[in-house]
Design a protein around this motif. Structure first.
Motif, short mmCIF file in Angstrom:
data_model
loop_
_atom_site.label_atom_id
_atom_site.label_comp_id
_atom_site.label_asym_id
_atom_site.label_seq_id
_atom_site.Cartn_x
_atom_site.Cartn_y
_atom_site.Cartn_z
N PRO A 415 57.31 47.46 39.14
CA PRO A 415 56.06 47.10 39.82
C PRO A 415 55.04 48.24 39.78
N LEU A 416 53.77 47.86 39.61
CA LEU A 416 52.66 48.79 39.66
C LEU A 416 51.68 48.30 40.71
N LEU A 417 51.46 49.11 41.75
CA LEU A 417 50.54 48.77 42.82
C LEU A 417 49.25 49.55 42.65
N LEU A 418 48.13 48.92 43.02
CA LEU A 418 46.82 49.54 42.82
C LEU A 418 45.94 49.30 44.02
N VAL A 419 45.33 50.37 44.52
CA VAL A 419 44.22 50.27 45.45
C VAL A 419 43.01 50.80 44.71
N ALA A 420 42.00 49.96 44.54
CA ALA A 420 40.79 50.35 43.81
C ALA A 420 39.67 50.59 44.80
N GLY A 421 39.24 51.81 44.93
CA GLY A 421 38.12 52.12 45.82
C GLY A 421 36.81 51.64 45.23
N GLY A 422 35.92 51.15 46.07
CA GLY A 422 34.61 50.71 45.60
C GLY A 422 34.57 49.31 45.06
N ARG A 423 35.54 48.47 45.40
CA ARG A 423 35.54 47.11 44.88
C ARG A 423 34.38 46.28 45.41
N SER A 424 33.84 46.65 46.56
CA SER A 424 32.78 45.85 47.15
C SER A 424 31.39 46.28 46.72
N ALA A 425 31.29 47.16 45.74
CA ALA A 425 29.97 47.57 45.25
C ALA A 425 29.22 46.35 44.74
N GLY A 426 27.89 46.43 44.79
CA GLY A 426 27.05 45.28 44.43
C GLY A 426 27.46 44.67 43.12
N GLY A 427 27.42 43.35 43.07
CA GLY A 427 27.82 42.63 41.86
C GLY A 427 26.96 43.03 40.68
N ARG A 428 27.62 43.08 39.51
CA ARG A 428 26.90 43.44 38.29
C ARG A 428 26.55 42.16 37.55
N ARG A 429 25.28 41.99 37.30
CA ARG A 429 24.86 40.79 36.57
C ARG A 429 24.46 41.20 35.16
N ALA A 430 25.14 40.63 34.18
CA ALA A 430 24.88 41.04 32.80
C ALA A 430 23.78 40.22 32.15
N GLY A 431 23.35 39.15 32.77
CA GLY A 431 22.31 38.33 32.16
C GLY A 431 21.83 37.29 33.13
#
Length: 881
Positions: A415-431
């Motif tokens: 098993p590999l567990l991950l906590v990703a900091g900054g997941r709630s940063a503003g959504g990125r819109r590519a187009g």
């Protein structure tokens, strides 16, 4: 230029041949043995070597030429001479003292990548049959190879395609070399701490004190300019003066002095330097450049660098006992490997591990991640039998595609567990489209979880609870959970929590309820949850748990015990341990309530402090087990399709594509948009007559989005008049004359409305979306994002996870849609995403899926300058930054 790791963990450099390399190259050819020279030139005349060097430095050399350097010395040459536009003949020469370290394989990977960039699809090589080492390089590299032997010479023919087998072979070698390169992190023979003050103040003294109190089993020295002892530890002016071996150096001196310490460590033979000092990239542009120079210095001396600006490292092996951090929060010994980009989060992880009894094998504070990263540590931990699981806290992803590939390989065994900091940063819109472009950083992390089996957590407490379940218990065979309690209300709340987490609290069968009535007559509740009653005795608990675990009706058991004056959790917990020992194949979790926060340690049972923690951890373990159960295959490479696509995109560097160009782009992937382009009422009527009524009509300008909302889509048109009137109305809405309106005419199609899409995340690269289609895409938010490359098992699981799945599966007697065609389209979209980085955004909405296939009704594609993704080969260390 690329920094690379040799098989023995040494850092080398691979770069193109430069104008100043002539003398070094001549020395390489003159210095190899007669046997090596003969293997390269099939003769012993040394003039051949000098003539070839002269050829490489001629005005019009016909070769791709790469050199490898170890500690500044040119030790290998690899060349690819064009035979025809798509074919090149390759040859290698490696210094005798550097043979056997994997240089040939590394150079072959880098040559293949350089060749691909220039349109070379095949390599050939003539190898003496007795040159087993060279033929083994080709055989082990994983590329597609054919061999023909004639008169003692083997002609090797190799595709340059970065196939799944080539990537897998490169990964295997990288995993082994990373493990050797970072061995001193987990089992150092000798440690030096640089920067500890004699008065005990400062970070250096704190680190030294932690090492001493931890009882480090190896040799320990302090480095101090004048002292002979610091805190009772022998001290020397320089690392190189230490009498014993020093393979790990911890540095806590001011930033400007770190470079000199690193050179001293190199002279002493250190393999890893941990820089806890701050004052580097986190301080601004000057610090960034200082950090880059530090990494360049480390690489030049074959040293791996942890940090800077980090907490330190812990090697919790009982035979090592190294706590080289400035905290005394050492957790119990266990199998979890932990890496944290944040020192504060690292402290929190160590603290919660100690409080919950979570066993940790190793801890690495990554700090600024100047050199050693989470990817490197995953490689080092991959084949370590003492590491049973890993947990990462990351705030940035330096090479997210590589992380996805390594994480997937890791998760297949542990098993590999991950906590990703900054997941709630503003959504990125590519187009401008309204489907896949809704992806955010959180979306990308969730896609990583689905692709690689990563167990995503939101906090260090969730990491600890989930790691306890995954490392102490067998994996759940499914989502079914039974709840056994001595308090009915607690059982009800536990069942509600389980349902909310995606687990299933299934009612017991009549047969199981009858057995429970036999072994424990008079139960307050004999279904699921099971209520033992407030005064339940240990014997009843044992009997009930044994029957439930033996029933094959549950995949996990949660026991909730409430302490009262008539119910002592101690004897009940002991009874649970006894019952569990007879049925070890099902995970068992225990929560005790009313004990003042004390969490009992029960053999064979994972104890957690609360029902929500237990249920959420069990749900994550169940999802990981479900991911493991789905077979995974690697998609076939599509380099030929990529070449076709590249030709189709000529002249379309950026922006939205028209329908015809879109068709050329999608044709190699069997994604065929429906419809005929036309202009004005006359053209639209002609196209409608050809298609046959009824028809659908929509504006054809790909830059126009939200067409339905603006009335720019008409369906069910049954006459020429209706078609002409619709075009005129489009012109009024767009502010154009009717004759200037571009439209697409389509025959009417029916089916379940779905949506497919592609967007490029700035960090993770392409994400593929599959969702409920039409206007419900935004309304219901019923969508899943996937991280390419996509395999059939991943795609099938994603499609079945949608709330719209019953509509595809024949809801209420409707015919089942062609799900296989939908899954093929999603998989093809993943191939397109991987092969054509210029596609910045693609929107297929709606896609109508009927019993005989699917119809791509509305297709929009936007191009932009795309960055080439990490394909896995050639191997290289992260760039200096």
């Amino acid at each position: 230029m690329s920094d690379v790791l040799l098989d023995d963990g040494t850092v080398a450099v691979v770069r193109p041949l430069g104008p100043d390399d002539r003398e070094a190259l001549t020395q390489l050819h003159d210095g190899v043995s007669d046997g090596s020279f003969r293997f390269r030139f099939f003769a012993l005349g040394r003039r051949l070597g000098r003539e070839y060097v002269a050829h490489l430095f001629s005005d019009t050399p016909a070769a791709i030429a790469l050199v490898a350097l170890v500690r500044g010395r040119v030790v290998a040459l690899a060349t690819a001479e064009r035979v025809d536009p798509a074919t090149a003949e390759v040859a290698f020469l490696v210094a005798d003292d550097e043979r056997g370290h994997g240089l040939g394989a590394l150079l072959l990977e880098h040559l293949a990548a350089a060749g691909r960039d220039l349109g070379v699809r095949r390599f050939t090589a003539d190898v003496l049959a007795e040159n087993g080492a060279m033929t083994q390089v080709f055989r082990a590299a994983g590329f597609t190879v054919d061999r023909v032997t004639s008169q003692g010479v083997v002609e090797v023919r190799m595709s340059t395609t970065a196939s799944a087998s080539a990537v897998a072979a490169a990964d295997r070698r990288e995993i082994a070399s990373e493990a050797r390169s970072l061995a001193a992190l987990s089992a150092p023979a000798g440690v030096a701490v640089v920067g500890a003050r004699r008065d005990g103040a400062g970070i250096g003294a704190a680190v030294l004190g932690s090492v001493v109190r931890g009882g480090f089993a190896g040799s320990l020295v302090a480095v101090h300019p004048t002292a002979t002892q610091v805190a009772g530890v022998p001290a020397f002016p320089r690392v190189v003066d230490a009498p014993g071996p020093v393979d790990l150096v911890v540095v806590a001196v001011p930033a400007p002095a770190v470079g000199a310490v690193l050179l001293d460590a190199a002279a002493a033979g250190a393999r890893v330097v941990v820089v806890v000092s701050s004052g580097f990239a986190e301080t601004g542009p000057a610090g960034v450049e200082q950090q880059r120079e530090l990494v360049r210095l480390a690489r030049a001396h074959s040293i791996r660098l942890v940090g800077p600006n980090c907490l330190g490292v812990v090697a919790n092996d009982p035979a090592v006992r190294l706590n080289a951090t400035f905290t005394d929060l050492v957790p119990p010994v266990g199998g979890l490997a932990v890496a944290s980009q944040s020192g504060g989060v690292g402290v929190a992880l160590l603290d919660v591990a100690r409080r919950t009894g979570l066993g940790v094998r190793t801890f690495v504070s990554l700090g600024n991640k100047a050199d050693v990263s989470g990817n490197d540590l995953l490689c080092a931990w991959m084949d370590d039998p003492e590491v049973t699981a890993a947990a990462l806290y990351l705030e940035s992803f330096g090479n997210a595609p590589k992380l996805a590939r390594l994480a997937r390989r890791f998760s297949e065994t542990k098993p590999l567990l991950l906590v990703a900091g900054g997941r709630s940063a503003g959504g990125r819109r590519a187009g401008a489209s309204h489907t896949a472009a809704t992806a955010t950083s959180s979306t990308a992390v969730d896609a990583l979880a689905g692709h690689a089996g990563v167990v995503v957590c939101r906090s260090v407490e969730e990491v600890a609870a989930t790691a306890l379940v995954l490392t102490e218990q067998p994996h759940p065979a499914g989502p079914r959970v039974a709840v056994v309690t001595n308090a009915g209300g607690a059982g009800v709340l536990a069942a509600d929590a389980a349902d909310g987490a995606g687990l299933v609290v299934t009612p017991f069968t009549d047969d199981l309820r009858a057995r429970l009535d036999t072994v424990a007559p008079g139960l307050a509740g004999a279904s699921n949850p099971v209520d033992l009653g407030a005064g339940a005795d240990p014997g009843v608990l044992t009997a009930v748990v044994e029957e439930v675990l033996a029933s094959d009706e549950v995949d996990a058991l949660l026991v909730v015990l409430v302490a009262t004056l008539v119910a002592d959790p101690g004897p009940l917990a002991a009874a649970l341990a006894q019952a569990r020992s007879t049925r070890p194949g099902v995970p068992v979790l225990l929560v005790t309530i009313g004990t003042g926060g004390d969490v009992p340690r029960v053999p064979g049972v994972t104890s957690l402090p609360g029902v929500p923690e237990a249920v959420d951890a069990l749900a994550r373990a169940s999802r990981y087990a479900a991911w493991l159960a789905v077979p995974r295959t690697d998609p076939a490479p599509l380099d030929d399709a990529r070449a076709t696509v590249a030709r189709s995109l000529t002249g379309h560097e950026t922006g939205w594509l028209d329908l015809e160009t879109t068709r050329r782009l999608l044709a190699p992937y069997d994604l065929d948009p429906e419809g005929t382009p036309a202009r004005g009422p006359v053209g639209a009527v002609a196209a409608a007559v050809l298609a046959g009524f009824p028809v659908a009509l929509k504006v054809g300008d790909p830059r126009v989005v939200h067409k339905s909302d603006r009335g720019l889509v008409r369906t069910g048109l049954t006459s020429e008049v209706e078609v002409a009137d619709a075009v005129t109305a489009f012109g009024l809405e767009l502010g154009l004359g009717a004759e200037a309106v571009d439209v697409v005419v389509q025959p009417m199609a029916r089916g379940v409305e779905m949506a497919l899409g592609l967007v490029r995340d700035p960090t993770f690269g392409p994400l593929v979306m599959v969702a409920a289609g039409g206007t419900t895409t935004d309304l219901l938010d019923d969508r899943v994002f996937l991280l390419p490359p996509l395999d059939p098992g991943t795609v099938a699981r994603a499609v079945r996870s949608l709330r719209a799945w019953p509509l595809l599966d024949g809801y209420r007697g409707a015919p089942r849609a062609d799900v296989a065609a939908l899954e093929r389209a999603v998989t093809a979209l993943g191939a397109l995403a991987s092969e054509v980085p210029e596609v910045a955004e693609l929107d297929l909405n709606p896609v109508l899926v009927d019993v005989d296939g699917l119809h791509l009704v509305d297709v929009k594609v936007r191009l932009d300058q795309g960055a080439e993704l990490d394909r896995g080969v050639p191997r290289s260390l992260r760039g200096t930054r």
